[in-house]
Write an enzyme that holds these catalytic residues in place. Sequence first.
Site, PDB file in Angstrom:
ATOM      1  N   ARG A  21       0.778  -1.120   0.134  1.00  0.00           N
ATOM      2  CA  ARG A  21       0.036  -0.135   0.004  1.00  0.00           C
ATOM      3  C   ARG A  21       0.814   1.203   0.031  1.00  0.00           C
ATOM      4  NH1 ARG A  21      -3.705  -2.726  -1.649  1.00  0.00           N
ATOM      5  NH2 ARG A  21      -5.641  -3.046  -0.504  1.00  0.00           N
TER       6      ARG A  21
ATOM      7  N   GLU B 141      -3.512   7.743  -4.311  1.00  0.00           N
ATOM      8  CA  GLU B 141      -3.842   7.018  -5.609  1.00  0.00           C
ATOM      9  C   GLU B 141      -5.056   7.883  -6.232  1.00  0.00           C
ATOM     10  OE1 GLU B 141      -4.008   3.026  -5.339  1.00  0.00           O
ATOM     11  OE2 GLU B 141      -1.941   2.823  -4.643  1.00  0.00           O
TER      12      GLU B 141
ATOM     13  N   HIS C  90      -1.373   0.460  -9.731  1.00  0.00           N
ATOM     14  CA  HIS C  90      -1.886  -0.385  -8.644  1.00  0.00           C
ATOM     15  C   HIS C  90      -2.667  -1.653  -9.517  1.00  0.00           C
ATOM     16  CE1 HIS C  90      -3.717  -0.832  -4.591  1.00  0.00           C
ATOM     17  NE2 HIS C  90      -3.531  -1.847  -4.907  1.00  0.00           N
TER      18      HIS C  90
HETATM   19  C1  DGY Z   1      -5.630  -5.767  -2.870  1.00  0.00           C
HETATM   20  O1  DGY Z   1      -6.330  -6.950  -3.237  1.00  0.00           O
HETATM   21  O2  DGY Z   1      -5.555  -5.454  -1.638  1.00  0.00           O
HETATM   22  C2  DGY Z   1      -4.715  -5.361  -3.812  1.00  0.00           C
HETATM   23  O3  DGY Z   1      -3.970  -4.212  -3.761  1.00  0.00           O
HETATM   24  C3  DGY Z   1      -5.623  -5.139  -5.184  1.00  0.00           C
HETATM   25  O4  DGY Z   1      -5.720  -6.503  -5.735  1.00  0.00           O
END
Ligand code: DGY
Length: 333
Positions: A240, A269, A288
Amino acid sequence: MPKPSALLTRAIPGPGIELLQQKCDLIIWDKDSVASRDWLLEHIAHADGILCLLTDSIDTVVLDAGKSLRVVSTMAVGYDNIHVTECTRRGIPVRHTPGVLTETTADFAFALLMTAARRIVEGDSYVKQGHWQSWSPTVLLGHDLHGGTLGIVGLGRIGQAVAKRAQGFGMRILACRSPSQSHGKNENGPGIEHVDFSTLLAESDFVSLHVPLTKETRHLVGHAELRSMKHTAMLINTARGPVVDSQALYHALSHGEIAYAALDVTDPEPLPSDDPLLSLSNCVIVPHIASASIATRGKMAVVAVENLFAGLAGARLPYCANPEVYQPQPDLI
Ligand code: DGY
């Protein structure tokens, strides 16, 4: 018997929408964008369940508005966008999609690792900008993965899948399970050296982040951590964005404290067009997409739909982020 009412905050791939329409009175945000807050607050008021995305903030305001909400299902493994404690307090299970995206995300973390080490994006620009005049013994020299040291921060499913790939590439692998619980036995098999976070940062040629975003991991990698890394080190983030302090990262990349960053996730983002990270040639940024294979996004959608149905039916299934919701909550007794 009336169908339960469900909210879907954006179209999902595969047969999910059809299944939802068969079993629920479905309301969908039908634009190809993040659902507006006003729309969410208006429609959550009558919803028994919501299938949301990581871009939707399911906070106390939304939960207050969702008077009849019985389940929150998110099409993601990470659920930092959901106020899980408040869901638990209200008896609402939160379901997510771990497992189905592990290998795909690990593939992508490795792709970023190779991109960074072997300067693939720079090579592409070099050719397209017309600089390729002849083969050269000195152009675009990168770093070998084999023989290099990879530091994996967070040794959950995805971290372990990245380690498996690194073993195949002949890398030395350092790992800490989580920054606070970093001393380790060899519980994830041979070939992984469990070290503390500061040793991992100091000794790794590549550092790959695989921790969830929590209060403890926000800005886990900041000025001090970046300074403690090798000048030649490369940072890979598929976890993240806020796990890394973006300003500190910009400083480190532009002052040669570390060599390169490859980011699947950023803070915020999307990045605004004037974000300084976008001006750096030693920082690759993609939107992402680590879990974005056709097959995996399809599976995530199916699991999210099944999770929603299970929650609406009151069934107790795996993939619950707050299993304690099934225990009586002290302040509700
Ligand atoms: C998640 O699943 O948390 C990812 O960041 C997106 O697939």
